[in-house]
Design an enzyme around this catalytic site. Structure first.
Site, short mmCIF file in Angstrom:
data_model
loop_
_atom_site.label_atom_id
_atom_site.label_comp_id
_atom_site.label_asym_id
_atom_site.label_seq_id
_atom_site.Cartn_x
_atom_site.Cartn_y
_atom_site.Cartn_z
N ARG A 1 0.85 -1.19 0.00
CA ARG A 1 0.00 0.00 0.00
C ARG A 1 0.88 1.24 0.00
NH1 ARG A 1 -1.95 -3.51 4.04
NH2 ARG A 1 -3.98 -4.46 3.57
N ARG B 1 0.80 -1.21 -5.21
CA ARG B 1 -0.40 -0.48 -5.63
C ARG B 1 -0.07 1.01 -5.66
NH1 ARG B 1 -5.53 -0.99 -1.83
NH2 ARG B 1 -4.28 0.38 -0.49
N GLU C 1 -12.32 -3.72 -8.16
CA GLU C 1 -12.99 -3.43 -6.89
C GLU C 1 -14.27 -2.62 -7.08
OE1 GLU C 1 -10.20 -1.20 -4.47
OE2 GLU C 1 -9.31 -0.29 -6.25
N ASN D 1 -12.68 -5.77 -0.36
CA ASN D 1 -13.20 -4.82 0.62
C ASN D 1 -14.11 -3.79 -0.07
OD1 ASN D 1 -11.51 -6.21 2.30
ND2 ASN D 1 -10.08 -4.55 2.62
N ASP D 2 -13.57 -3.12 -1.08
CA ASP D 2 -14.38 -2.13 -1.80
C ASP D 2 -15.40 -2.80 -2.70
OD1 ASP D 2 -13.72 0.37 -0.84
OD2 ASP D 2 -11.98 0.59 -2.13
N ARG E 1 -18.61 0.18 4.29
CA ARG E 1 -17.88 -0.76 5.13
C ARG E 1 -17.35 -0.12 6.41
NH1 ARG E 1 -12.01 -1.21 3.68
NH2 ARG E 1 -11.51 0.35 2.09
N CYS F 1 -6.78 -9.71 -3.12
CA CYS F 1 -5.95 -9.08 -2.09
C CYS F 1 -6.78 -8.45 -0.99
CB CYS F 1 -5.01 -8.04 -2.70
SG CYS F 1 -5.86 -6.62 -3.42
#
Length: 555
Positions: free
Chosen positions: A296, A332, A431, A454-455, A465, A502
């Protein structure tokens, strides 16, 4: 027997008596002074002493918990060099003609409040670091900078309002069975240190903390975030058995180091690690990660006072690639916005930031920032096996624009005779539902997909979230989310590229079999989860997994 609920911060089970830990920070009051230069000199000397002590703590942490967690003390040293903090203290001394202790407490408190008010959880937790640093300087000024738990005999469960990283690392771990705190979260530095040190911890007990009494026998369940006060014999027997089973499981998992992740029916999957800081590589090595599936890079920006330079980023990426010694590292690109902020970016206020100006949208609208990062990445690529992926993609147009910027960067480097690897992989994060529905087109333009569940979950289910009241609706196992993953993997393979996951659900052991059945090529999880997922793969036969509900949706 009484049960109180907190936040599970570090796995494990401990049974023992409570030690109510008091920090012993001195009480500070405001005192007038006629010697402002003298107070400023006292402050500057205290800062130097604190910096030296933090250097010693860093060396101790390197030996006890590794490079990753030792980095917090380097961060604290940098905080003591922060001009906003230093000038804030000096201005307070000068303008109010006050003592240095009071000025440090005031300036540190204001800075901590600024961090605590931020939306991003990671940045909110940095308020604890500011308080830790300020308290250290105050203790030096007052001449009472001692070691915690000095004189404690036997093993205890440490109960505290909160624990600063410096307090945690100085504790004799042979005396500590577990930590429980009123405050804190799973990502506070002390919680992270507890996990690294292998000490069970439950944080965020809030008002339940008030029921704890010194010397009381309790059980700390670091799996579920529960604390049992005055447990009966039946409960004691149950948790002693659970503790023994967990210790045996840890021993078995360590035996998997060096083994390939191959299922019972012969399917192999790559298991990598997600990291947010170069110092995290120590945990990747310790847990035998196959590579880094997600670095990240935005945390390089969030930990800087200004836009990080090309050389600074180059050195960070180079160090990671060198340390990973030929294993693939997927970086990323900048993913700021939504719940992650760097003040100097001056991003506009948005009512719905998760769907606003963020990630690749920032990079394409502010190409100077994007080009700086891409130049640093390409320069570093000669030191290892680099892959670059771009977040928050919603259209083919964005990918084509990205490719133009990448081509421009390569031309610049060629003209400057700066080498870069010709084998860099370029991928995108899937995502958003828009990206999923265009995966057949997107797959023709990139080398890989990495699914950010997640997204993807929040956008697919129209469910924030970060909203605790919607936690029951936010479900990565929702059929619609799983169908999107299935479609993404299928279209990737049709185009001859690989697809990984991921997001957090990559570590969901209930989904491992399904991911194997779908043909997911890679899972990237937290370093501590690598061996657990590998163990699950080794004991799974994907032929026994029912995926019929996913096949109802075809394109």
């Amino acid at each position: 027997m009484e049960q109180i609920k907190g936040v599970a911060a570090s796995k494990g089970i401990s049974i023992g008596s409570v030690l109510l830990y008091q920090t012993g920070d001195p009480k500070v009051s405001k005192k007038q002074t006629n010697d402002v230069p003298g107070e400023i000199a006292r402050f500057e000397a205290a800062v130097q002493t604190a910096v030296a002590t933090l250097g010693e703590l860093h060396e101790r942490a390197l030996q006890t918990v590794g490079e990753k967690e030792a980095a917090v003390f380097e961060i604290h040293q940098m905080m003591l060099e922060d001009l906003d903090f230093l000038e804030g203290v000096k201005d307070c001394i000068t303008s109010e003609s006050c003592n240095a202790e009071y000025a440090v407490q005031q300036a540190g408190g204001q800075l901590a409040e600024m961090f605590a008010g931020m939306d991003d959880e990671y940045m909110r937790e940095r308020a604890s670091d500011v308080r830790d640093v300020s308290a250290r300087v105050v203790r030096v000024l007052c001449g009472c900078d001692g070691n915690p738990l000095e004189g404690v005999k036997g093993q205890v469960i440490v109960a505290a309002e909160d624990l600063m990283p410096s307090e945690t690392i100085q504790m004799d771990t042979s005396k500590v069975l577990a930590f429980v705190t009123r405050l804190g979260s799973k990502i506070s530095h002390s919680a992270i240190l507890a996990r690294t040190m292998g000490i069970p911890a439950v944080v965020g007990l809030r008002e339940g903390f008030d029921t704890l009494k010194a010397g009381q026998e309790i059980i700390v369940d670091g799996f579920n975030g529960d604390v049992y006060l005055g447990p009966d014999e039946k409960t004691l027997a149950h948790f002693k058995n659970e503790r023994d089973l967990y210790l045996e499981k840890k021993r078995v998992l360590r035996s998997l180091i060096g083994k390939r992740a191959v299922s019972l029916d012969g399917k192999e999957i790559e298991i990598n690690a997600n990291i947010g800081h170069p110092a995290d590589i120590a945990l990747c090595e310790e847990n035998d990660a196959g590579g880094i599936g997600l670095f990240r890079s935005e945390f390089l920006y969030m930990e800087s006072q200004d836009f990080p330079s090309e050389d600074f980023q180059f050195e960070s990426y180079r160090d990671i690639l060198q340390k990973m010694a030929g294993k693939r590292v997927i970086v990323r690109t900048l993913d700021l916005g939504a719940d992650k902020h760097a003040p100097y970016f001056e991003l506009p206020h948005e009512d719905n930031p998760a769907m606003g100006y963020r990630a690749i949208r920032i990079c394409l609208r502010q190409p100077d920032i994007f080009i700086t990062q891409l130049r640093a990445l390409h320069r570093a690529s000669v030191f290892g096996k680099l892959a670059i992926m771009f977040p928050m993609i919603t259209s083919l147009k964005e990918v084509l624009e990205i490719k133009k910027v990448v081509a421009l960067v390569k031309c610049q480097l060629d003209e400057e005779h700066i080498p870069y690897s010709k084998e860099i992989e370029y991928g995108i994060m899937i995502e958003t539902p828009a990206a999923v529905m265009a995966t057949d087109l997107l797959a023709r333009e990139v080398d890989f997909f990495s699914i950010g569940t997640n997204d993807l979950t929040q956008y697919t289910l129209a469910c924030d979230r970060m909203n605790a009241s919607l936690s029951e609706l936010y479900d990565p196992r929702n059929l619609s989310v799983l169908r999107m993953i299935a479609l993404t993997v299928r279209n990737a393979h049709k185009a001859g590229i690989w697809a990984g996951i991921c997001g957090e659900s990559a570590g969901d052991l209930e989904l491992t079999g399904l991911y194997l059945k779908l043909g997911v090529d890679e899972l990237s999880v937290s370093p501590a989860s690598v061996l657990e997922v590998r163990n699950k793969v080794l004991h799974t036969d994907s032929r026994e997994v029912d995926d019929s509900m996913l096949n109802l949706y075809t394109v």
